[in-house]
Design an enzyme around this catalytic site. Structure first.
Site, PDB file in Angstrom:
ATOM      1  N   ASN A 110      53.523  28.716   3.586  1.00 60.62           N
ATOM      2  CA  ASN A 110      54.166  27.418   3.318  1.00 60.62           C
ATOM      3  C   ASN A 110      55.400  27.550   2.425  1.00 60.62           C
ATOM      4  O   ASN A 110      56.403  26.866   2.640  1.00 60.62           O
ATOM      5  CB  ASN A 110      53.157  26.452   2.684  1.00 60.62           C
ATOM      6  N   THR A 155      97.373   1.784  17.584  1.00 63.54           N
ATOM      7  CA  THR A 155      96.165   1.093  17.128  1.00 63.54           C
ATOM      8  C   THR A 155      95.685   0.347  18.369  1.00 63.54           C
ATOM      9  O   THR A 155      96.516  -0.107  19.164  1.00 63.54           O
ATOM     10  CB  THR A 155      96.426   0.089  15.981  1.00 63.54           C
ATOM     11  N   SER A 277      89.298  22.882  40.045  1.00 66.47           N
ATOM     12  CA  SER A 277      88.308  22.169  40.855  1.00 66.47           C
ATOM     13  C   SER A 277      87.977  23.021  42.069  1.00 66.47           C
ATOM     14  O   SER A 277      88.847  23.727  42.595  1.00 66.47           O
ATOM     15  CB  SER A 277      88.899  20.830  41.292  1.00 66.47           C
ATOM     16  N   LYS A 283      94.101  20.722  40.670  1.00 70.76           N
ATOM     17  CA  LYS A 283      93.515  20.304  39.393  1.00 70.76           C
ATOM     18  C   LYS A 283      93.562  21.346  38.284  1.00 70.76           C
ATOM     19  O   LYS A 283      93.358  22.530  38.515  1.00 70.76           O
ATOM     20  CB  LYS A 283      92.049  19.913  39.614  1.00 70.76           C
ATOM     21  N   ASN A 285      91.746  20.968  34.648  1.00 71.56           N
ATOM     22  CA  ASN A 285      90.947  20.006  33.870  1.00 71.56           C
ATOM     23  C   ASN A 285      90.724  20.455  32.424  1.00 71.56           C
ATOM     24  O   ASN A 285      90.508  21.637  32.172  1.00 71.56           O
ATOM     25  CB  ASN A 285      89.582  19.810  34.536  1.00 71.56           C
TER      26      ASN A 285
HETATM   27  N1  ARG Z   1      55.162  28.915  11.180  1.00 72.02           N
HETATM   28  C1  ARG Z   1      54.871  27.982  10.157  1.00 72.02           C
HETATM   29  C2  ARG Z   1      56.031  26.998   9.960  1.00 72.02           C
HETATM   30  O1  ARG Z   1      57.102  27.315  10.351  1.00 72.02           O
HETATM   31  C3  ARG Z   1      54.665  28.704   8.870  1.00 72.02           C
HETATM   32  C4  ARG Z   1      53.792  27.997   7.922  1.00 72.02           C
HETATM   33  C5  ARG Z   1      52.413  27.920   8.432  1.00 72.02           C
HETATM   34  N2  ARG Z   1      51.513  27.485   7.446  1.00 72.02           N
HETATM   35  C6  ARG Z   1      50.307  27.050   7.735  1.00 72.02           C
HETATM   36  N3  ARG Z   1      49.575  26.728   6.759  1.00 72.02           N
HETATM   37  N4  ARG Z   1      49.889  26.940   8.953  1.00 72.02           N
HETATM   38  O2  ARG Z   1      55.898  25.933   9.426  1.00 72.02           O
END
Ligand code: ARG
Length: 413
Positions: A110, A155, A277, A283, A285
């Site tokens: 994470n 404009t 084209s 053409k 383009n």
């Molecule tokens: N591949 C996951 C992502 O990109 C990595 C984190 C995964 N974490 C988990 N607790 N499943 O978010």
């Protein structure tokens, strides 16, 4: 293959689950950043005595070997790897044995995936800033070349006032300057170190987040672990920056398309930036301009995708967040390619002054200047405006320009 987290499980994942769950096919582009993050992490673990120096050195050597093998195409990741974090970690364990299992101490995927994306985005932002600098240099060169070349200012797509082509170029220069400022702001806010946030609540181990910040050139550690693992604001900021800048590129591309039309013929785009084209032999383009206008839609879509992913996610990490990568990568690739192609197309485009000059006499471009001339002589501007309005009406009836009205006609007005 047994998963790195398989301890409490009795069954392997179903094949369709593995496939649906995997991010390895798109997150492997961050392998360098993943390895950089791991090296900083294990260097810190070594310094803090959480792993021995010997273990730290072996892990770093193993990671560097893996980096080389990936670069040389010797490692082919499969669905079994799940994501780049586990793909690299499991290869490290294959290579150096149980010692490799210490790398993930005080770390979670994470916070690890956050390190990867931030490092990756930081690198890409530097590249995009470079590309924008190149575009600005082409704009400046052209602005100088056409500094005193007069053209029609519009404009409502109606002839309005005379301007110089250099002035038009410098209007776009301002937009890309703001794009660069926005991107620099984003970079400043994203450059904080998520390592140590771990799963959501930090760790009981005596880690040093300031050291990993320093090793990875982050400004400082992030301040709240729960926020850290679920924050994707910096990606959203980047996608907003990309959307705004793509909108600027698309606006100019739109002008290119009509400047290039048979009706206008203001510009000649180099053959190498046009297509023909398959049926109409005559053409030529402006496909690049049209494609740029089209591609902005992808980048807006990328921004909307991530905003939508984020809107219903509670604290802290949720797997929804894995959906933060493909749209981000798509926006990076599209924006970068678009800036480069636009800069090169601009460089290879010349203005057809003969055609522009034919248009300068139409649409009473000098009407406002004449009204201001009267105002300078003391006539209140509203009256001056009305006088010139009558002059225009007289010209339209007679079929002539403002400067062709006779003294008597002017006197009558
Ligand atoms: N591949 C996951 C992502 O990109 C990595 C984190 C995964 N974490 C988990 N607790 N499943 O978010």
């Amino acid at each position: 293959m047994a998963s790195l987290w398989g301890g409490r499980f009795e069954k392997d994942m179903d094949d369709i689950v593995k496939k649906y769950n995997a991010s390895i096919f798109f997150d492997q582009r961050m392998y360098n950043e993943d390895i950089d993050g791991s090296i900083a992490h294990v260097t810190m673990l070594g310094k803090q005595g959480i792993v021995s120096n010997e273990e730290k050195d072996q892990i770093i050597a193993g990671l560097e070997e893996i980096r080389k093998e990936i670069a040389e195409g010797k490692i082919l990741f499969t669905v079994e790897d799940e994501d780049i974090h586990m793909g690299i970690e499991s290869r490290l364990i294959d290579k150096i044995g149980d010692m490799g299992k210490k790398l993930h101490t005080s770390r979670s995927r994470n916070d690890q995936c956050q390190v990867d994306i931030r490092l990756y985005l930081r690198k890409e932002i530097y590249e995009i800033l470079n590309s924008l600098c190149y575009l600005e240099s082409v704009i400046l060169e052209k602005a100088e070349k056409y500094e005193d070349k007069i053209t029609v200012g519009f404009t409502h797509l109606q002839h309005a006032q005379p301007i110089t082509i250099g002035f038009v170029f410098m209007a776009y220069f301002q937009m890309f300057k703001r794009d660069m400022e926005r991107l620099t702001d984003t970079l400043e806010r994203l450059n904080y170190n998520p390592l140590g946030a771990c799963a959501l609540a930090g760790t009981t181990m005596p880690i040093d987040r300031h050291l990993t910040s320093e090793l990875l050139s982050f400004t400082a550690p992030t301040e709240n672990a729960m926020d850290t693992v679920s924050d994707r604001d910096y990606s959203l900021e980047f996608l907003s920056d990309a959307s705004i800048s793509m909108m600027h590129l698309s606006r100019w591309a739109e002008e290119f398309a009509w400047w290039n039309s048979s009706e206008f013929s203001y510009i000649a785009i180099d053959d190498s930036f046009c297509t023909g084209s398959s049926i109409m032999p005559q053409k030529k383009n402006p496909d690049m301009a049209e494609l740029i206008r089209g591609k902005v839609g992808r980048v807006y879509g990328d921004l909307m995708q991530l905003l939508t992913v984020m809107k219903g996610t509670p604290l802290a990490y949720n797997k929804d967040f894995q959906e933060d990568k493909e749209s981000l990568f798509d926006a990076i690739d599209t924006w970068k390619a678009t800036i480069d192609i636009f800069a090169k197309m601009l460089d290879k485009t010349e203005f057809r002054m003969d055609q522009i000059e034919k248009q300068l006499g139409k649409g009473f471009l000098n009407a406002t200047d004449i009204a201001e001339h009267f105002a300078k002589q003391g006539i209140p501007f509203r009256e001056a405006h009305a006088i010139v309005g009558h002059m225009v009406k007289a010209c339209e009836k007679k079929g002539c320009d403002l400067e062709d009205l006779t003294d008597e006609e002017l006197q009558a007005i």
